[in-house]
Every structure is written in structure tokens, then in C-alpha cells.
Design a protein around this motif. Sequence first.
Motif, mmCIF file in Angstrom:
data_model
loop_
_atom_site.group_PDB
_atom_site.id
_atom_site.type_symbol
_atom_site.label_atom_id
_atom_site.label_comp_id
_atom_site.label_asym_id
_atom_site.label_seq_id
_atom_site.Cartn_x
_atom_site.Cartn_y
_atom_site.Cartn_z
ATOM 1 N N ARG A 54 0.831 -1.208 0.000
ATOM 2 C CA ARG A 54 0.000 0.000 0.000
ATOM 3 C C ARG A 54 0.859 1.250 0.000
ATOM 4 N N PRO A 55 0.356 2.343 -0.586
ATOM 5 C CA PRO A 55 1.123 3.591 -0.591
ATOM 6 C C PRO A 55 1.391 4.062 0.839
ATOM 7 N N ASN A 56 2.562 4.615 1.089
ATOM 8 C CA ASN A 56 2.999 4.945 2.443
ATOM 9 C C ASN A 56 3.960 6.136 2.357
ATOM 10 N N ALA A 57 3.731 7.159 3.224
ATOM 11 C CA ALA A 57 4.538 8.381 3.176
ATOM 12 C C ALA A 57 6.005 8.111 3.488
ATOM 13 N N VAL A 58 6.288 7.128 4.371
ATOM 14 C CA VAL A 58 7.675 6.845 4.741
ATOM 15 C C VAL A 58 8.435 6.283 3.535
ATOM 16 N N GLU A 59 7.742 5.427 2.787
ATOM 17 C CA GLU A 59 8.363 4.867 1.596
ATOM 18 C C GLU A 59 8.653 5.979 0.589
ATOM 19 N N ALA A 60 7.729 6.930 0.451
ATOM 20 C CA ALA A 60 7.870 7.994 -0.554
ATOM 21 C C ALA A 60 8.867 9.064 -0.121
ATOM 22 N N LEU A 61 8.918 9.395 1.192
ATOM 23 C CA LEU A 61 9.681 10.570 1.648
ATOM 24 C C LEU A 61 10.824 10.216 2.593
ATOM 25 N N GLY A 62 10.913 8.992 3.046
ATOM 26 C CA GLY A 62 11.861 8.658 4.103
ATOM 27 C C GLY A 62 11.304 9.098 5.450
ATOM 28 N N VAL A 63 11.957 8.637 6.551
ATOM 29 C CA VAL A 63 11.439 8.940 7.890
ATOM 30 C C VAL A 63 11.496 10.442 8.171
ATOM 31 N N ALA A 64 12.641 11.071 7.935
ATOM 32 C CA ALA A 64 12.763 12.505 8.242
ATOM 33 C C ALA A 64 11.828 13.323 7.366
ATOM 34 N N GLY A 65 11.710 12.925 6.093
ATOM 35 C CA GLY A 65 10.815 13.635 5.187
ATOM 36 C C GLY A 65 9.371 13.527 5.634
ATOM 37 N N ALA A 66 8.982 12.339 6.092
ATOM 38 C CA ALA A 66 7.605 12.151 6.548
ATOM 39 C C ALA A 66 7.345 12.963 7.811
ATOM 40 N N GLN A 67 8.375 13.028 8.702
ATOM 41 C CA GLN A 67 8.192 13.817 9.929
ATOM 42 C C GLN A 67 8.045 15.304 9.607
ATOM 43 N N ALA A 68 8.839 15.785 8.626
ATOM 44 C CA ALA A 68 8.728 17.195 8.214
ATOM 45 C C ALA A 68 7.354 17.459 7.595
ATOM 46 N N ARG A 69 6.890 16.494 6.808
ATOM 47 C CA ARG A 69 5.583 16.645 6.160
ATOM 48 C C ARG A 69 4.484 16.710 7.211
ATOM 49 N N LEU A 70 4.589 15.887 8.245
ATOM 50 C CA LEU A 70 3.608 15.882 9.324
ATOM 51 C C LEU A 70 3.547 17.252 10.004
ATOM 52 N N ALA A 71 4.729 17.832 10.274
ATOM 53 C CA ALA A 71 4.770 19.151 10.922
ATOM 54 C C ALA A 71 4.121 20.215 10.039
ATOM 55 N N ASP A 72 4.392 20.149 8.734
ATOM 56 C CA ASP A 72 3.792 21.100 7.789
ATOM 57 C C ASP A 72 2.269 21.020 7.784
ATOM 58 N N ILE A 73 1.774 19.788 7.726
ATOM 59 C CA ILE A 73 0.315 19.610 7.649
ATOM 60 C C ILE A 73 -0.343 20.149 8.912
ATOM 61 N N LEU A 74 0.282 19.894 10.056
ATOM 62 C CA LEU A 74 -0.324 20.338 11.315
ATOM 63 C C LEU A 74 -0.328 21.852 11.413
ATOM 64 N N ALA A 75 0.735 22.491 10.926
ATOM 65 C CA ALA A 75 0.751 23.959 10.910
ATOM 66 C C ALA A 75 -0.397 24.471 10.044
ATOM 67 N N GLY A 76 -0.610 23.825 8.898
ATOM 68 C CA GLY A 76 -1.719 24.195 8.024
ATOM 69 C C GLY A 76 -3.062 23.980 8.695
ATOM 70 N N ALA A 77 -3.175 22.880 9.435
ATOM 71 C CA ALA A 77 -4.428 22.584 10.130
ATOM 72 C C ALA A 77 -4.760 23.682 11.125
ATOM 73 N N ILE A 78 -3.765 24.078 11.908
ATOM 74 C CA ILE A 78 -3.992 25.114 12.923
ATOM 75 C C ILE A 78 -4.352 26.436 12.245
ATOM 76 N N ALA A 79 -3.669 26.742 11.140
ATOM 77 C CA ALA A 79 -3.956 27.988 10.422
ATOM 78 C C ALA A 79 -5.365 27.996 9.837
ATOM 79 N N SER A 80 -5.922 26.805 9.588
ATOM 80 C CA SER A 80 -7.235 26.735 8.921
ATOM 81 C C SER A 80 -8.408 26.883 9.878
ATOM 82 N N ILE A 81 -8.153 26.885 11.180
ATOM 83 C CA ILE A 81 -9.272 26.925 12.135
ATOM 84 C C ILE A 81 -10.067 28.222 11.950
ATOM 85 N N PRO A 82 -11.370 28.121 11.665
ATOM 86 C CA PRO A 82 -12.178 29.329 11.483
ATOM 87 C C PRO A 82 -12.256 30.146 12.783
ATOM 88 N N ALA A 83 -12.476 31.434 12.626
ATOM 89 C CA ALA A 83 -12.677 32.301 13.796
ATOM 90 C C ALA A 83 -13.889 31.791 14.566
#
Lengths: 290, 290
Positions: free
Chosen positions: B230-259
Motif C-alpha cells: 500500500r502507498p505509504n509516506a515513509v516509503e515515498a519521503l523517508g522517515v525525516a521527510g515524513a516527519q517534516a511533512r507531518l509538521a507542515d500539515i499540522l501547521a496548516g491545520a492550525i492555520a485553517s481553524i475558522p474564527a
Amino acid sequence: MTQMDRLEARIERALEKADGRPAPGKLAAALRYAVQPGGARIRPTVLLQVAAACGDPDPKAALSAAAALELIHCASLAHDDLPAFDNADLRRGKPSLHRASSEPLAILAGDSLIISAFDALAEVAAPAKALALIRCLARHTGMPCGICAGQGWESEGEIDLAAYHQSKTGALFTAATEMGALAADQDPAPWRDLGAMIGAAFQVADDLRDALGDTDELGKPVGQDARLGRPNAVEALGVAGAQARLADILAGAIASIPACPGEAALARMVRATAERLTPVAGASRQVPGE
Amino acid sequence: MTQMDRLEARIERALEKADGRPAPGKLAAALRYAVQPGGARIRPTVLLQVAAACGDPDPKAALSAAAALELIHCASLAHDDLPAFDNADLRRGKPSLHRASSEPLAILAGDSLIISAFDALAEVAAPAKALALIRCLARHTGMPCGICAGQGWESEGEIDLAAYHQSKTGALFTAATEMGALAADQDPAPWRDLGAMIGAAFQVADDLRDALGDTDELGKPVGQDARLGRPNAVEALGVAGAQARLADILAGAIASIPACPGEAALARMVRATAERLTPVAGASRQVPGE
């Protein structure tokens, strides 16, 4: 356009909604395979005839309810045919869904059809009616007394036979009469007995067909009850006894029809359905596959 | 009584309703086994936190919505673990449902839980809200873009990866934020991105745990993605890449919270969830089983 055409069109609309883009194509095809071409559409027909007998003031609601009921029925066939249950190779004269596609797709198609059924009811315009229909369908489909419970009884060492038959076969017929009344803004309670008795009649007729029919005629394997050791009216009463029991139940069903504008027409329909369902040993009457 | 206690009590009420008399006892027990004891209850927690952030004017509706969402999630786990799919022996640190009971009971328990979820939503007192919640849950559960579609993509030769991830993992998180807003009488649309991003983060975190974790910690087998191709972020990006991607997504999630009244508290919750979910290679942090 006949009422059956309108039913097929409403079912088609639900299938189209489930096949938006992007959707996994094999699963979308599996949903369609499970639902079309239909069998006799007996349950939605009963629902629509009860709504008609009540004057059918909201034909759109009746059609959505009928489509939802048939989607649930098709979901139950997809799951019942799986190797874990009946392991059936044939359904409606063609390979059963998991044989034609795969077990994963048959499981997912059943799940998706259950969800589509509730979604179709949520489209009913009058909110209170939509919710009453949803609660009614849930009660006759899930636990503790819907068709899931009916299948569940087959995993028990000791079976409560009355609960088994009422839930396994009776539940969706009771849903049909109750939902037909609800769609037509009537109290569903007086319609419960009619559904239960049509369901009981259908069960005895199915037992007779299972014992007397042949695979070509039914579009599904016969002799399943004996093979799987399931309770069967023919085994308990003999062929003539089961036929007499079927006639008794149908007389009771007709007597139970509540006073309503279309009472006489509904009685004729129950009689006609009975004649269509009653198998005659040795004859090769065509019975549409379930 | 904490909010989690109230959630468990609402789930318990749905299980009790499914266990009326007479009910087939093994199937009733299978429903309970699939739902209790729970895992992290992450999806209903997100739902309740969004409702709280919106001022939570209708706590009963939020609890029914949260319970319905968890019932659907538990249904999906019961079916996903079946031999036809993941063939998983373990779930939440105990034998998977079909191992503990049987395949028929696991299939029927999943079906029954799906139905119970819609039934729980039909109990929401305000009819228009109940129907909006039902339509929202159906959209994120069935075809063409709910979790059934997500599993369905695994049967395709060519996978639409964006649709696959959004439906397989993202759908129930999007349902969580949208249903939380709906329960609190808010427009769900501005909450969609937050759900999608929490879902995407969860998927990457799950990929990291699958690649780095051990079975004892997770309560389910690891290395499943590699084994099943099955497709997997670690396979595509490596462990460090996947961890960086996770941090990016979470920053985006927090920024998206409506007022909204509880915006700051919700941002803190997303950050805390992220910390809880992020696996650290070699560490043995306890992550509650899904």
C-alpha cells in the motif's frame, strides 16, 4: 411511466449518486450489479401499494422509501451470499456478487448500499417524515430485531424460532407496510400485522420453493435449508401442510388490512401475490428470482 | 463527569438499544466487543472539540453525533480486519473481532453498527439538524468518497492516490469537524479543511508508526503497508521527510481553524494531538491503539 418504472428510476438515481467522480470503478460496478437487474422487487412493491391504499399524498416520499428498502434488501443479499454465510454461487440467475467480483467488493458493496438507503431517506422533503422513515428502517434492519439479528440467530446454539423468522424474513415486510403508511402520513402501527403476515407467508412459500423448485426456475440454489440444517416449514408440516399454512396466513393478512381508501385493491394485490408465490409441485411456473 | 465519560455513556446507550430482548446474544456481544473498550476515540474527540470551540449550544446533539461517528469507525475496523481485507489477528491489543467470534458475526456486527450510527443521529431532537448530520455521515462513509470508497480503491489496478487517502483516512476526520460544526448550528463548510488536514496528518503519523512502531505498542500488527504493497509516506519521503511533512500539515491545520469562540483552545488541542501521534524512532511512547 408505470409505478415500477418510477421505482427503477429512483433506484438508478441512488446508484448514480454513489458513482460520482472520482469513485473506485469496480466498487461502483459492484453496487450496480447487486441492484440491477432487479428481482421481483416484492418489498418495495408492497410498500408502494400500502402508500397507494392510503391515498398516496406524497408519492416522492413513497418512492424514496421504496428505493431505500430495496437497497437494504440488495445489501443483505450481497452479504448473505458470502462464503461466511450461504456461500451461494448464484443469485437472480447470474453469479452471486462475490463470485462475479470479489469478497472485498461484495462486503463493501453491501456496506455502501446500507448507507445509500439511509441517504435516500434523508432526501425526503418533510423532515419529521424522513426521520420517522429512517428510524423505522433502522429498527427493521439492525439489532436487536432487524434482518441483521435474523442472520445473527443462525450463530446461536439455541434459536428463538419466532424471533428468528420475524427478524430474518418478516422484518423487511413489516418495514414495507409501516414505511408505506409513514410515507402517506399515516400511523404505521395498524399496518404492522399485514407486513408480518406477508413476511410469514413469504417464508413458507420460500420454504416450499426451496423444497420443490429447481435452480433454473429460482435463479438460486435449492435444497439450501436441508443442506444448512435451517428450520423449514416443509420439514415441519410436509408439503400439503405447508400449503395449507400458507393459505391460512394469507387469509389472515387480508383480514388485517386497516380500513383505508384502497382497502379492496390492496386485498386483491395480496391475493395475486400469494398466487404468484405459491409453488405447485411438478409445475414449472416462473417465479422471479429474489 | 468528564466529556469522555459522557461520550462513553452515549455509546453505551446505543449498544443497549441494540441488545433488546429477544436478541441473538453472540451478535450483541460482538457489537460490544467491537466498540468497548475503545481506542483513543480520536474522531469523536475532534468532533466534540469543534462543537466546544463553536460554543456547544446543543451538547446532546454533539454527543449523539460523536457516538455515531465512533460506531461507524468501529464498524469499519471490524470489516477491515476480515480475512478478505487485512486479515488482521490483533486490534486494540486483543484478538480482532472475527478471531474472537467468527467471520459471520464480524460481518453482521459491522452492518449493525453502521445502522446503529444512523439510528443514533435520528434521535437528535432538532429534525433539520438530525438530517444534516445523517447526510454528512453518509457522504463521508459510503460511495463515492467515504471510507467504503477508500477501501474500494484498494481493489483498483490504478489508484487515484489523492482520492484514496482523502476517502480512506480523511473522510471520517472531515466528518468529525463538519459534524461538530453542524451539531453546534454552524455552517460546516469552513470546517472542512481542518478535518481534511487532521486526517492527512493522521495518515502520515500512521505510516510512521507502521514503519517504526512495534506491535506491543500499537495493539495491531506493524509493517502492514509494506506487506500489502500500500502507498505509504515513509516509503515515498523517508522517515525525516515524513516527519517534516507531518509538521507542515499540522501547521496548516492550525492555520485553517475558522474564527470562533474556542479558536485558541482548539489550536492547543490540535498541537497536543500532534505530539501524541508523532512517533519517535527508538522511543517506546505509548500510543493508544486505534
